[in-house]
Design a protein around this motif. Structure first.
Motif, PDB file in Angstrom:
ATOM      1  N   ALA A 197       0.834  -1.214   0.000  1.00  0.00           N
ATOM      2  CA  ALA A 197       0.000   0.000   0.000  1.00  0.00           C
ATOM      3  C   ALA A 197       0.867   1.261   0.000  1.00  0.00           C
ATOM      4  CB  ALA A 197      -0.941  -0.005   1.207  1.00  0.00           C
ATOM      5  N   CYS A 198       1.944   1.259   0.778  1.00  0.00           N
ATOM      6  CA  CYS A 198       2.806   2.450   0.845  1.00  0.00           C
ATOM      7  C   CYS A 198       3.502   2.700  -0.486  1.00  0.00           C
ATOM      8  CB  CYS A 198       3.875   2.292   1.932  1.00  0.00           C
ATOM      9  SG  CYS A 198       3.218   2.460   3.592  1.00  0.00           S
ATOM     10  N   VAL A 199       4.008   1.636  -1.087  1.00  0.00           N
ATOM     11  CA  VAL A 199       4.749   1.800  -2.339  1.00  0.00           C
ATOM     12  C   VAL A 199       3.807   2.263  -3.459  1.00  0.00           C
ATOM     13  CG1 VAL A 199       6.107   0.574  -4.085  1.00  0.00           C
ATOM     14  CG2 VAL A 199       6.510   0.135  -1.664  1.00  0.00           C
ATOM     15  N   GLY A 200       2.569   1.759  -3.433  1.00  0.00           N
ATOM     16  CA  GLY A 200       1.649   2.046  -4.539  1.00  0.00           C
ATOM     17  C   GLY A 200       0.800   3.286  -4.378  1.00  0.00           C
ATOM     18  N   SER A 201       0.962   4.041  -3.274  1.00  0.00           N
ATOM     19  CA  SER A 201       0.065   5.176  -3.032  1.00  0.00           C
ATOM     20  C   SER A 201       0.770   6.516  -3.147  1.00  0.00           C
ATOM     21  CB  SER A 201      -0.529   5.088  -1.623  1.00  0.00           C
ATOM     22  OG  SER A 201      -1.340   3.955  -1.508  1.00  0.00           O
ATOM     23  N   MET A 202      -0.007   7.542  -3.459  1.00  0.00           N
ATOM     24  CA  MET A 202       0.543   8.910  -3.491  1.00  0.00           C
ATOM     25  C   MET A 202       0.461   9.553  -2.116  1.00  0.00           C
ATOM     26  SD  MET A 202      -2.634  11.131  -4.618  1.00  0.00           S
ATOM     27  CE  MET A 202      -4.311  10.550  -4.494  1.00  0.00           C
ATOM     28  N   ALA A 203      -0.420   9.028  -1.243  1.00  0.00           N
ATOM     29  CA  ALA A 203      -0.591   9.627   0.080  1.00  0.00           C
ATOM     30  C   ALA A 203      -0.861   8.539   1.099  1.00  0.00           C
ATOM     31  CB  ALA A 203      -1.747  10.617   0.065  1.00  0.00           C
ATOM     32  N   ILE A 204      -0.340   8.753   2.302  1.00  0.00           N
ATOM     33  CA  ILE A 204      -0.504   7.777   3.392  1.00  0.00           C
ATOM     34  C   ILE A 204      -0.907   8.571   4.625  1.00  0.00           C
ATOM     35  CG2 ILE A 204       0.692   6.070   4.834  1.00  0.00           C
ATOM     36  CD1 ILE A 204       2.819   5.933   2.504  1.00  0.00           C
ATOM     37  N   ASN A 205      -2.017   8.193   5.243  1.00  0.00           N
ATOM     38  CA  ASN A 205      -2.395   8.959   6.431  1.00  0.00           C
ATOM     39  C   ASN A 205      -2.763   8.092   7.619  1.00  0.00           C
ATOM     40  OD1 ASN A 205      -5.195   8.653   4.945  1.00  0.00           O
ATOM     41  ND2 ASN A 205      -5.704   9.342   7.001  1.00  0.00           N
ATOM     42  N   GLY A 206      -2.510   8.639   8.803  1.00  0.00           N
ATOM     43  CA  GLY A 206      -3.016   8.067  10.044  1.00  0.00           C
ATOM     44  C   GLY A 206      -4.302   8.784  10.408  1.00  0.00           C
ATOM     45  N   VAL A 207      -4.971   8.349  11.494  1.00  0.00           N
ATOM     46  CA  VAL A 207      -6.324   8.812  11.768  1.00  0.00           C
ATOM     47  C   VAL A 207      -6.452   9.721  12.995  1.00  0.00           C
ATOM     48  CG1 VAL A 207      -7.514   6.999  10.479  1.00  0.00           C
ATOM     49  CG2 VAL A 207      -6.785   6.552  12.841  1.00  0.00           C
ATOM     50  N   ALA A 208      -5.317  10.085  13.609  1.00  0.00           N
ATOM     51  CA  ALA A 208      -5.295  11.112  14.654  1.00  0.00           C
ATOM     52  C   ALA A 208      -3.842  11.575  14.734  1.00  0.00           C
ATOM     53  CB  ALA A 208      -5.765  10.552  15.999  1.00  0.00           C
ATOM     54  N   ALA A 209      -3.624  12.750  15.302  1.00  0.00           N
ATOM     55  CA  ALA A 209      -2.284  13.341  15.271  1.00  0.00           C
ATOM     56  C   ALA A 209      -1.245  12.406  15.905  1.00  0.00           C
ATOM     57  CB  ALA A 209      -2.292  14.697  15.975  1.00  0.00           C
ATOM     58  N   LEU A 210      -1.562  11.883  17.104  1.00  0.00           N
ATOM     59  CA  LEU A 210      -0.596  11.000  17.767  1.00  0.00           C
ATOM     60  C   LEU A 210      -0.334   9.753  16.925  1.00  0.00           C
ATOM     61  CD1 LEU A 210       1.115  10.089  20.282  1.00  0.00           C
ATOM     62  CD2 LEU A 210      -0.946   8.899  21.062  1.00  0.00           C
ATOM     63  N   HIS A 211      -1.408   9.184  16.425  1.00  0.00           N
ATOM     64  CA  HIS A 211      -1.279   7.955  15.634  1.00  0.00           C
ATOM     65  C   HIS A 211      -0.379   8.179  14.425  1.00  0.00           C
ATOM     66  CE1 HIS A 211      -3.137   5.240  12.392  1.00  0.00           C
ATOM     67  NE2 HIS A 211      -2.379   4.465  13.126  1.00  0.00           N
ATOM     68  N   THR A 212      -0.565   9.294  13.726  1.00  0.00           N
ATOM     69  CA  THR A 212       0.273   9.571  12.553  1.00  0.00           C
ATOM     70  C   THR A 212       1.735   9.729  12.979  1.00  0.00           C
ATOM     71  OG1 THR A 212      -1.599  10.586  11.448  1.00  0.00           O
ATOM     72  CG2 THR A 212       0.579  11.116  10.572  1.00  0.00           C
ATOM     73  N   GLU A 213       1.962  10.400  14.104  1.00  0.00           N
ATOM     74  CA  GLU A 213       3.338  10.539  14.592  1.00  0.00           C
ATOM     75  C   GLU A 213       3.948   9.180  14.912  1.00  0.00           C
ATOM     76  OE1 GLU A 213       5.458  13.029  14.438  1.00  0.00           O
ATOM     77  OE2 GLU A 213       3.754  13.880  13.374  1.00  0.00           O
ATOM     78  N   LEU A 214       3.172   8.338  15.588  1.00  0.00           N
ATOM     79  CA  LEU A 214       3.695   7.012  15.955  1.00  0.00           C
ATOM     80  C   LEU A 214       3.954   6.156  14.718  1.00  0.00           C
ATOM     81  CD1 LEU A 214       1.497   6.255  19.119  1.00  0.00           C
ATOM     82  CD2 LEU A 214       3.881   7.048  19.060  1.00  0.00           C
ATOM     83  N   LEU A 215       3.128   6.319  13.691  1.00  0.00           N
ATOM     84  CA  LEU A 215       3.361   5.596  12.433  1.00  0.00           C
ATOM     85  C   LEU A 215       4.704   6.010  11.855  1.00  0.00           C
ATOM     86  CD1 LEU A 215       0.146   5.767  10.211  1.00  0.00           C
ATOM     87  CD2 LEU A 215       1.246   3.729  11.127  1.00  0.00           C
ATOM     88  N   LYS A 216       4.929   7.325  11.867  1.00  0.00           N
ATOM     89  CA  LYS A 216       6.154   7.851  11.270  1.00  0.00           C
ATOM     90  C   LYS A 216       7.390   7.397  12.048  1.00  0.00           C
ATOM     91  CE  LYS A 216       4.649  12.284  10.778  1.00  0.00           C
ATOM     92  NZ  LYS A 216       4.594  13.670  10.252  1.00  0.00           N
ATOM     93  N   GLN A 217       7.231   7.290  13.370  1.00  0.00           N
ATOM     94  CA  GLN A 217       8.374   6.873  14.198  1.00  0.00           C
ATOM     95  C   GLN A 217       8.553   5.363  14.215  1.00  0.00           C
ATOM     96  OE1 GLN A 217       7.685   8.310  18.185  1.00  0.00           O
ATOM     97  NE2 GLN A 217       7.240  10.372  17.403  1.00  0.00           N
ATOM     98  N   GLY A 218       7.436   4.637  14.039  1.00  0.00           N
ATOM     99  CA  GLY A 218       7.483   3.196  14.280  1.00  0.00           C
ATOM    100  C   GLY A 218       7.253   2.368  13.022  1.00  0.00           C
ATOM    101  N   VAL A 219       6.053   1.776  12.959  1.00  0.00           N
ATOM    102  CA  VAL A 219       5.741   0.788  11.907  1.00  0.00           C
ATOM    103  C   VAL A 219       6.144   1.229  10.496  1.00  0.00           C
ATOM    104  CG1 VAL A 219       3.928  -0.787  11.147  1.00  0.00           C
ATOM    105  CG2 VAL A 219       3.651   0.484  13.263  1.00  0.00           C
ATOM    106  N   LEU A 220       5.872   2.492  10.139  1.00  0.00           N
ATOM    107  CA  LEU A 220       6.134   2.921   8.762  1.00  0.00           C
ATOM    108  C   LEU A 220       7.329   3.883   8.690  1.00  0.00           C
ATOM    109  CD1 LEU A 220       2.470   3.346   7.414  1.00  0.00           C
ATOM    110  CD2 LEU A 220       3.961   1.344   7.280  1.00  0.00           C
ATOM    111  N   HIS A 221       8.185   3.807   9.684  1.00  0.00           N
ATOM    112  CA  HIS A 221       9.282   4.767   9.760  1.00  0.00           C
ATOM    113  C   HIS A 221      10.149   4.806   8.496  1.00  0.00           C
ATOM    114  CE1 HIS A 221      13.494   5.855  10.725  1.00  0.00           C
ATOM    115  NE2 HIS A 221      12.861   6.928  11.166  1.00  0.00           N
ATOM    116  N   ASP A 222      10.513   3.628   7.987  1.00  0.00           N
ATOM    117  CA  ASP A 222      11.392   3.582   6.816  1.00  0.00           C
ATOM    118  C   ASP A 222      10.712   4.238   5.610  1.00  0.00           C
ATOM    119  OD1 ASP A 222      13.143   2.200   8.384  1.00  0.00           O
ATOM    120  OD2 ASP A 222      12.518   0.232   7.656  1.00  0.00           O
TER     121      ASP A 222
END
Ligand code: CRA
Length: 839
Positions: free
Chosen positions: A442-467
């Motif tokens: 999904a990340c490779v094939g998309s133009m945009a990737i979003n989380g569903v609350a500010a903290l969640h998006t930050e944690l995504l960026k730091q953790g699971v989807l950091h790379d």
């Protein structure tokens, strides 16, 4: 563009007044007409369900003119369209919402009354299509409501499950599941469109060949083909003419396919094939935030995704738009990774079926898709074993390998000195048994990737989807969830809505920020009094309902403390239960202790295979059974588990709450949306700094929110230090007493084993850190009890909560998506006023 045949140009729609008229006399006539001609009943033998159906058809007729005009306008204008791909749409009942959106609720109520019928009773008849598990599915439904209201061209694409989320019953305190037959008495809101059925290939193998122009091509020879039949539901916006389409696919056997078996006499074999095909859309997987990795689930995903993408191509062909413009015509939003196979499927359609080159197809694909991530929980991240993938989707696997190879080439260029990045970011997990990682696809094939609350998006960026964030920082953005105020305020809480409109006018329903204007009434004694009275009346109604259905008397003056959501360890319903046991212990130790009378209400389903969640339900019921009848308690505490929580029931629950429990372990609840619905209806929140709680607190003001517990950072730090829950148990006497009371068999007729698995996990692992947050929660709850006694202060806090919830309208969320990366603007639908004299 070619000029259409003038004989086929649709003249302005002219239908009889009975099908469109909105005045009371016409509505009555139309209703009786439908009772006669559609239900085939005369009043003496009609059931309440017949009346409901007659009314539903009457309302549907009034949607159709708007729906067809909407479709016609989009077709003529070739409008850019959002396609919202979701494995779940938790719609809830349609009738009441459609009455509100058409602006005829009060008139229909009167029309029914004049016919001797009660609208409320008819609304109760409707079986809701429970085609979702919880927040994710309900969010999709709220977004469709907002897109229609904002006049955004959109299509919701999903699966028409024959059986939705199971019906929950409680027997001897345990959850039992019954199948949900939502279609049993007929479903008036949909229109099947068999003429737009599409074939979906499954299994088999691929072959290479050279086409007549000498090009290298691949042909997929499937093991079998399943047909997807679209079933369309119109979704009308609020006080606009826009009615968008929800298109759900039902699986059917491709009839002609097994003629060989049939002709050779193997009738049973041929029918077996049919049965297997139809299984695909049979039942919704009842897991929230858990991926089970079952073959049938992967089949469901490719089934609805392939149907939907083929449908989009058909629409473009119908509008004579060349396929090279796919990404200009459509933006495709993927609701979590459930539809992520779409990335490979669109590549396949463009390359294999429409002869595009790789680069052209990839250019279109990566400008079309956007991906919303809804969870950080590892058990919810979808990955499919390569062997399964190869068996069902051999062509997709080849395409994914190719996508991955090209992607890893980019990674290599970007990180020449870091070979570990390749295995970390690969779409294929090769650390053990090989898997396809759907989030990576999904990340490779998309133009945009979003989380569903500010903290969640930050944690995504730091953790699971950091790379992925490092590699594509610009793709990442936050879109905090929202909910529709039409269903969760206007429809579910008409009295509160009326009181608001009387003060600030009606615009807040479409512009929720206008609730701010209520702040000037916060000191108005009349408004305060009315606010309190409304809450009291609704609580009293719920008390009556509980008395009638559960035989338990509850005090409408007590604090209604409600936790309603899926049952999950991370949501910590058992932390709430520990507070109840603590209060109970205090009463037993000192029966005359001063405590604020409380009614603890729980609602929510446990996934049928989630044993611990089911044990938590049993625990709550077991505590309730003892507490509710202990004379020492003197009715100061009541504990009830309300069965079969649904959208319909939720609409009754939110308005009745004083306190909303949002007590997940920080970092675990991506957003939450129930938190918003409660607060909009004047409940105060007790919550952790998790998901959207953080933003709710920011909006309503910290003095109007009951905060407790560790932050997400503290949770990680404590875990890293080595967390030992047993230390807390030993050093906290109230916690120890509460645990010991449960362990002693006090709530389980002396059975000490019953709750042991739950208590063992808490004492020795406590993954969700209940013990670490216990004291903070207890103190905060005690404080809530004190504040509740101060009626003026409490009322002031609740008014300010309602007044400051504007941000959490799904309209705001949809506007953000539109402006940020959907790049879609409203297309108003004009309808010439119909007048009967004009015929
Ligand atoms: N279970 C999250 O857990 C969130 C909704 C909608 C969830 C909720 O916190 O509010 O999505 N996640 O964004 C999910 O389904 C697959 O992940 C949910 O509903």
């Amino acid at each position: 563009q070619t000029v259409p045949d003038p004989r086929l140009v649709c003249p302005p729609v002219r239908v009889e007044d009975d099908r469109t008229g909105l005045n009371i006399e016409t509505l009555k006539r139309a209703f009786l007409d439908n009772l006669f001609y559609i239900q085939g009943k005369f009043p003496d033998i009609a059931t309440q369900n017949d009346y409901y159906m007659a009314l539903a058809y009457t309302v549907r007729d009034r949607l159709l003119k708007r729906w067809l005009k909407t479709a016609q306008t989009y077709t003529e204008q070739g409008s850019r369209t959002v396609c919202y791909l979701s494995a779940e749409f938790l719609l809830g009942p349609h009738l009441g919402k459609n009455l509100i959106n058409l602006g005829i609720y009060d008139d229909v109520q009167q029309a029914m009354e004049e016919l001797g019928l009660d609208l409320e009773t008819l609304l109760e008849q409707e079986e809701e299509p429970g085609l979702g598990n919880g927040g994710l599915g309900r969010l999709a439904a709220c977004y469709l409501d907002s897109m229609a209201t904002l006049e955004i061209p959109s299509i919701g694409y999903g699966i028409r499950y024959e059986y939705g989320i199971f019906e929950q019953d409680i027997r001897d305190g345990w959850q039992i599941e019954r199948s949900d037959k939502w279609l049993r008495s007929g479903y008036p809101w949909e229109v099947p469109r068999p003429e737009w059925s599409v074939p979906v290939k499954i299994g088999g193998h691929t072959e290479q060949y050279t086409d007549e122009r000498g090009r290298f091509r691949v042909r997929w020879v499937p093991h079998h083909v399943v047909m997807g039949v679209p079933h369309d539901t119109p979704l009308l916006g609020y006080q606009v003419n826009t009615a968008n389409t929800l298109r759900l696919w039902r699986a059917e056997a491709a009839e002609s396919f097994d003629f060989d078996a049939f002709n050779s006499g193997d009738y049973v074999g041929a029918v077996h094939e049919k049965m297997v095909s139809e299984n695909i859309s049979k039942v919704l997987y009842p897991n929230d935030n858990i991926s089970q990795g079952k073959e049938l689930r992967l089949l469901q995903q490719i089934f609805f995704v392939s149907c939907s993408l083929q449908d989009m191509i058909r629409i473009m062909e119908g509008q004579k738009i060349p396929l090279e413009k796919f990404h200009e015509k459509f933006v495709v939003q993927m609701n979590d990774t459930h539809p992520a196979i779409a990335v490979a499927e669109l590549m396949r359609l463009l390359i294999d079926d429409h002869c595009m080159t790789w680069d052209q197809a990839w250019g279109i694909t990566t400008r079309t898709f956007a991906y919303t991530n809804h969870t950080l929980l590892p058990e919810a991240l979808e990955r499919w074993p390569i062997a399964l993938f190869k068996k069902l989707l051999p062509r997709h696997l080849e395409l994914i390998y190719e996508i991955n190879q090209r992607f890893l080439d980019d990674v290599r260029i970007r990180y020449p000195e870091q070979p570990q990045m390749l295995s970390q970011m690969s779409i294929i997990d090769e650390s053990g048994e090989r898997y396809v990682r759907m989030a990576h696809l999904a990340c490779v094939g998309s133009m945009a990737i979003n989380g569903v609350a500010a903290l969640h998006t930050e944690l995504l960026k730091q953790g699971v989807l950091h790379d992925f964030y490092e590699m594509y920082p610009k793709k990442f953005n936050n879109k905090t969830n929202g909910v529709t105020p039409r269903r969760f305020m206007v429809l579910s809480n008409p009295r509160l809505s009326r009181a608001i409109t009387e003060r600030i006018g009606p615009n807040w329903v479409k512009h929720l920020d206008e609730l701010k204007k209520l702040e000037s009434y916060v000191d108005d004694p009349n408004f305060r009094q009315e606010f309190r009275q409304i809450k009291f009346d609704i609580k009293q109604e719920l008390a009556t309902y509980i008395q009638q259905n559960y035989g338990v008397a509850i005090n409408p003056n007590s604090l209604f403390d409600i936790q309603a959501k899926r049952i999950h360890e991370y949501k910590r319903q058992h932390l709430n239960a520990l507070y109840i046991v603590t209060l109970y212990n205090r009463i037993k130790a000192n029966p005359n202790i001063e405590i604020t009378p409380r009614t603890f209400l729980f609602g929510g389903k446990a996934a049928p295979g989630y044993y611990t969640a089911k044990l938590i339900i049993k625990l709550i019921n077991a505590i309730g059974d003892v507490v509710n009848r202990d004379p020492d308690v003197r009715d100061r505490l009541k504990v009830l588990f309300l069965k079969d929580y649904s959208v319909k029931f939720a609409q009754r629950i939110y308005p009745a709450a004083d306190l909303s429990e949002q007590i997940s372990t920080a970092g675990k609840e991506a957003s939450g949306t129930g938190n918003m619905k409660f607060a909009m209806n004047g409940a105060l929140t007790i919550g952790t700094l998790d998901g959207a709680n953080i933003e709710i607190r920011e909006e309503v003001g910290e003095e109007n929110f009951f905060l407790f517990g560790m932050t997400a950072d503290e949770v990680y730090a404590r875990k890293a230090q080595g967390y030992n829950p047993y230390d807390y148990y030993q050093s906290n006497s109230e916690l120890k007493l509460a645990i010991d009371r449960i362990a002693s068999g006090f709530f389980s007729h002396g059975d000490r084993k019953l709750f042991q698995p739950l208590l063992d996990t808490l004492m020795h692992r406590d993954d969700y850190m209940l013990f670490a947050d216990y004291q903070a929660y207890i103190d905060c709850q005690d404080y809530v009890g004190q504040v509740f006694q101060d009626v003026d202060r409490w009322t002031r806090m609740t008014i300010l909560n309602v007044a400051r919830m504007g941000k959490f309208s799904s309209d705001r969320a949809i506007r953000d998506y539109c402006e940020d990366f959907w790049k879609i603007s409203p297309v108003p639908i004009e309808i010439e006023e119909y007048s009967p004299e004009a015929i």
